[in-house]
Design a protein around this motif. Structure first.
Motif, PDB file in Angstrom:
ATOM      1  N   GLN A 182       0.819  -1.207   0.000  1.00  0.00           N
ATOM      2  CA  GLN A 182       0.000   0.000   0.000  1.00  0.00           C
ATOM      3  C   GLN A 182       0.859   1.266   0.000  1.00  0.00           C
ATOM      4  N   ALA A 183       1.982   1.229   0.713  1.00  0.00           N
ATOM      5  CA  ALA A 183       2.901   2.364   0.675  1.00  0.00           C
ATOM      6  C   ALA A 183       3.466   2.543  -0.731  1.00  0.00           C
ATOM      7  N   ALA A 184       3.740   1.418  -1.400  1.00  0.00           N
ATOM      8  CA  ALA A 184       4.258   1.481  -2.768  1.00  0.00           C
ATOM      9  C   ALA A 184       3.247   2.138  -3.701  1.00  0.00           C
ATOM     10  N   GLU A 185       1.984   1.771  -3.559  1.00  0.00           N
ATOM     11  CA  GLU A 185       0.947   2.373  -4.398  1.00  0.00           C
ATOM     12  C   GLU A 185       0.821   3.862  -4.126  1.00  0.00           C
ATOM     13  N   ALA A 186       0.929   4.242  -2.857  1.00  0.00           N
ATOM     14  CA  ALA A 186       0.846   5.658  -2.503  1.00  0.00           C
ATOM     15  C   ALA A 186       2.010   6.437  -3.108  1.00  0.00           C
ATOM     16  N   LEU A 187       3.203   5.871  -3.027  1.00  0.00           N
ATOM     17  CA  LEU A 187       4.380   6.543  -3.584  1.00  0.00           C
ATOM     18  C   LEU A 187       4.242   6.728  -5.092  1.00  0.00           C
ATOM     19  N   LYS A 188       3.700   5.735  -5.765  1.00  0.00           N
ATOM     20  CA  LYS A 188       3.504   5.845  -7.212  1.00  0.00           C
ATOM     21  C   LYS A 188       2.537   6.977  -7.540  1.00  0.00           C
ATOM     22  N   LEU A 190       2.183   9.579  -5.924  1.00  0.00           N
ATOM     23  CA  LEU A 190       2.880  10.830  -5.628  1.00  0.00           C
ATOM     24  C   LEU A 190       4.018  11.100  -6.611  1.00  0.00           C
ATOM     25  N   GLY A 191       4.213  10.198  -7.566  1.00  0.00           N
ATOM     26  CA  GLY A 191       5.214  10.413  -8.607  1.00  0.00           C
ATOM     27  C   GLY A 191       6.540   9.718  -8.398  1.00  0.00           C
ATOM     28  N   ALA A 192       6.717   9.028  -7.275  1.00  0.00           N
ATOM     29  CA  ALA A 192       7.982   8.341  -6.998  1.00  0.00           C
ATOM     30  C   ALA A 192       7.980   6.944  -7.588  1.00  0.00           C
ATOM     31  N   ALA A 193       9.167   6.364  -7.690  1.00  0.00           N
ATOM     32  CA  ALA A 193       9.321   4.974  -8.114  1.00  0.00           C
ATOM     33  C   ALA A 193       9.543   4.134  -6.861  1.00  0.00           C
ATOM     34  N   ALA A 194       8.561   3.310  -6.530  1.00  0.00           N
ATOM     35  CA  ALA A 194       8.636   2.509  -5.309  1.00  0.00           C
ATOM     36  C   ALA A 194       9.444   1.243  -5.558  1.00  0.00           C
ATOM     37  N   VAL A 195      10.348   0.936  -4.635  1.00  0.00           N
ATOM     38  CA  VAL A 195      11.193  -0.248  -4.732  1.00  0.00           C
ATOM     39  C   VAL A 195      10.969  -1.110  -3.492  1.00  0.00           C
ATOM     40  N   ALA A 196      10.465  -2.321  -3.699  1.00  0.00           N
ATOM     41  CA  ALA A 196      10.276  -3.249  -2.580  1.00  0.00           C
ATOM     42  C   ALA A 196      11.621  -3.851  -2.206  1.00  0.00           C
ATOM     43  N   MET A 197      11.952  -3.785  -0.910  1.00  0.00           N
ATOM     44  CA  MET A 197      13.271  -4.250  -0.484  1.00  0.00           C
ATOM     45  C   MET A 197      13.265  -4.501   1.024  1.00  0.00           C
ATOM     46  N   PRO A 198      13.801  -5.644   1.495  1.00  0.00           N
ATOM     47  CA  PRO A 198      13.935  -5.864   2.935  1.00  0.00           C
ATOM     48  C   PRO A 198      14.824  -4.795   3.566  1.00  0.00           C
ATOM     49  N   ILE A 199      14.507  -4.402   4.761  1.00  0.00           N
ATOM     50  CA  ILE A 199      15.211  -3.286   5.401  1.00  0.00           C
ATOM     51  C   ILE A 199      16.717  -3.517   5.543  1.00  0.00           C
ATOM     52  N   PRO A 200      17.225  -4.744   5.768  1.00  0.00           N
ATOM     53  CA  PRO A 200      18.676  -4.898   5.891  1.00  0.00           C
ATOM     54  C   PRO A 200      19.451  -4.535   4.624  1.00  0.00           C
ATOM     55  N   GLN A 201      18.780  -4.527   3.464  1.00  0.00           N
ATOM     56  CA  GLN A 201      19.455  -4.203   2.207  1.00  0.00           C
ATOM     57  C   GLN A 201      19.492  -2.703   1.914  1.00  0.00           C
ATOM     58  N   VAL A 202      18.765  -1.923   2.705  1.00  0.00           N
ATOM     59  CA  VAL A 202      18.624  -0.496   2.413  1.00  0.00           C
ATOM     60  C   VAL A 202      19.942   0.277   2.521  1.00  0.00           C
ATOM     61  N   PRO A 203      20.756   0.097   3.577  1.00  0.00           N
ATOM     62  CA  PRO A 203      21.975   0.912   3.684  1.00  0.00           C
ATOM     63  C   PRO A 203      22.892   0.813   2.473  1.00  0.00           C
ATOM     64  N   GLU A 204      23.164  -0.397   2.015  1.00  0.00           N
ATOM     65  CA  GLU A 204      24.046  -0.562   0.856  1.00  0.00           C
ATOM     66  C   GLU A 204      23.416   0.047  -0.394  1.00  0.00           C
ATOM     67  N   SER A 205      22.109  -0.109  -0.538  1.00  0.00           N
ATOM     68  CA  SER A 205      21.428   0.440  -1.711  1.00  0.00           C
ATOM     69  C   SER A 205      21.452   1.962  -1.712  1.00  0.00           C
ATOM     70  N   LEU A 206      21.362   2.561  -0.529  1.00  0.00           N
ATOM     71  CA  LEU A 206      21.472   4.012  -0.436  1.00  0.00           C
ATOM     72  C   LEU A 206      22.902   4.459  -0.727  1.00  0.00           C
ATOM     73  N   ALA A 207      23.860   3.733  -0.185  1.00  0.00           N
ATOM     74  CA  ALA A 207      25.267   4.098  -0.374  1.00  0.00           C
ATOM     75  C   ALA A 207      25.676   4.008  -1.839  1.00  0.00           C
ATOM     76  N   GLN A 208      25.123   3.027  -2.559  1.00  0.00           N
ATOM     77  CA  GLN A 208      25.480   2.832  -3.963  1.00  0.00           C
ATOM     78  C   GLN A 208      24.555   3.576  -4.921  1.00  0.00           C
ATOM     79  N   ARG A 209      23.640   4.356  -4.350  1.00  0.00           N
ATOM     80  CA  ARG A 209      22.681   5.149  -5.132  1.00  0.00           C
ATOM     81  C   ARG A 209      21.741   4.292  -5.974  1.00  0.00           C
ATOM     82  N   VAL A 210      21.566   3.049  -5.554  1.00  0.00           N
ATOM     83  CA  VAL A 210      20.503   2.240  -6.148  1.00  0.00           C
ATOM     84  C   VAL A 210      19.161   2.840  -5.743  1.00  0.00           C
ATOM     85  N   LEU A 211      19.117   3.401  -4.546  1.00  0.00           N
ATOM     86  CA  LEU A 211      17.952   4.111  -4.030  1.00  0.00           C
ATOM     87  C   LEU A 211      18.283   5.581  -3.847  1.00  0.00           C
TER      88      LEU A 211
END
Length: 352
Positions: A182-188, A190-211
């Motif tokens: 539901q958060a993903a649908e809301a983000l869409k 609002l114009g964002a691209a929602a990416v489903a991802m387990p929380i432990p993967q978020v730091p590396e994805s932010l650091a590498q600008r995947v997110l």
């Protein structure tokens, strides 16, 4: 003869002492050992300030007859979306997980995750979610395969990004980690691209600008270093909030049913609203602490949407409600009625 007599007396003395030693050992040894499994690191607030204290309270209330060993960071194997099935199948005796990790599997509880339904405060959302579970046959059916200890939802979610978000236009094109369907649908919307991802993967994805950022509550921020990886944080003041995520602390049903009656009572006494309120209060307390830390941190900026801008966000996400109501109707669920029920419970606990 003297040697034989001494051996006899030593043996007799040992025999007299043994029952006392055995009684002492029996009193200290746990009768039941439970394995709790979850996905966050042991330094996280969820582990240190909710799950571990809850486990220690159960142990104390059972006078040591129950022992709970906690395995954070998926130490028992598998992935976060598999945690619910691990509780169902007995891979773990207790798990803490998000129903939203398996989109569409628990349609009833998704109502709480719809945009602008939940309250700003975690304790309000936690109590409302728990009562919603207790009073809705749909939710009882959805979680029938486990013994739910409690269900709850966290406090208000924020948008954390590598650029400042002041308006809905600033959301366009941002790749944001989304915690629920539901958060993903809301983000869409609002114009964002929602990416489903387990929380432990978020730091590396932010650091590498995947997110470009993520949507998480304040409580999660320190554990995955969001405030170090992105500098901008946007909130919607007041209630209702943009989104929340629901959680369940679930126990393997056969394990629960195998407990002696008095130990079941210990689990029951630490279940329901008692546990949900404990979780919700932890979210509120850590949110206040984390927000203060981020405000003081050099380079970080917290932006609050204006009332007019928040109204634009609510209008843009109304279609998420409409779509969800249509989706769950095919499963025999009256989505509109469920939204009304949740909003009534949120209002009830906001006034309490």
């Amino acid at each position: 003869m003297r040697t034989t007599r001494r051996r006899f007396m030593a043996f007799a003395g040992a025999a007299v002492a043994s029952p006392a030693l055995l009684r002492e050992g029996h009193a200290q040894a746990p009768q039941v050992t439970l394995r709790m499994h979850h996905f966050l690191p042991p330094v996280s607030n969820g582990h240190a300030k909710f799950l571990a204290p809850w486990a220690r309270k159960v142990e104390a209330d059972s006078q040591g007859r129950i022992k709970i060993d906690i395995f954070p960071s998926m130490q028992l194997g598998g992935t976060p979306p598999q945690l619910y099935d691990q509780a169902r199948d007995g891979v773990a005796d207790l798990v803490w997980t998000l129903p939203g990790s398996t989109p569409g599997r628990f349609p009833g509880i998704e109502v709480i995750e719809l945009p602008f339904v939940a309250a700003r405060r975690g304790v309000v959302n936690a109590k409302a979610t728990q009562e919603f579970y207790e009073t809705q046959a749909q939710l009882k059916q959805e979680f029938r395969e486990v013994q739910p200890i409690c269900l709850w939802a966290h406090d208000h979610g924020l948008v954390h990004a590598n650029k400042q978000v002041k308006t809905i236009d600033d959301m366009k094109g941002l790749k944001l980690r989304s915690p629920t369907r539901q958060a993903a649908e809301a983000l869409k919307m609002l114009g964002a691209a929602a990416v489903a991802m387990p929380i432990p993967q978020v730091p590396e994805s932010l650091a590498q600008r995947v997110l470009d950022g993520c949507v998480v509550p304040w409580e999660v921020v320190p554990a995955i270093k969001v405030h170090e990886l992105v500098k901008f944080h946007t909130e919607i003041p007041g209630s209702p909030t943009l989104y929340t995520a629901t959680f369940v602390l679930a126990m393997n049903k056969p394990k629960y049913e195998s407990l002696p009656a008095d130990l079941k009572k210990v689990i029951d006494a630490n279940s329901g609203q008692v546990a949900a309120t404990m979780a919700g209060q932890m979210w509120d307390d850590t949110a206040a602490t984390t927000e203060a830390v981020v405000r003081k941190r050099s380079g970080n900026t917290i932006t609050a949407l204006s009332a007019e801008e928040a109204a634009r966000w609510r209008k843009a996400t109304e279609v998420v409600h409409e779509n969800w109501i249509k989706q769950v109707k095919d499963k025999g669920i009256d989505g509109g009625k469920m939204i009304e029920a949740v909003r009534a419970l949120v209002a009830k606990y906001e006034k309490a």
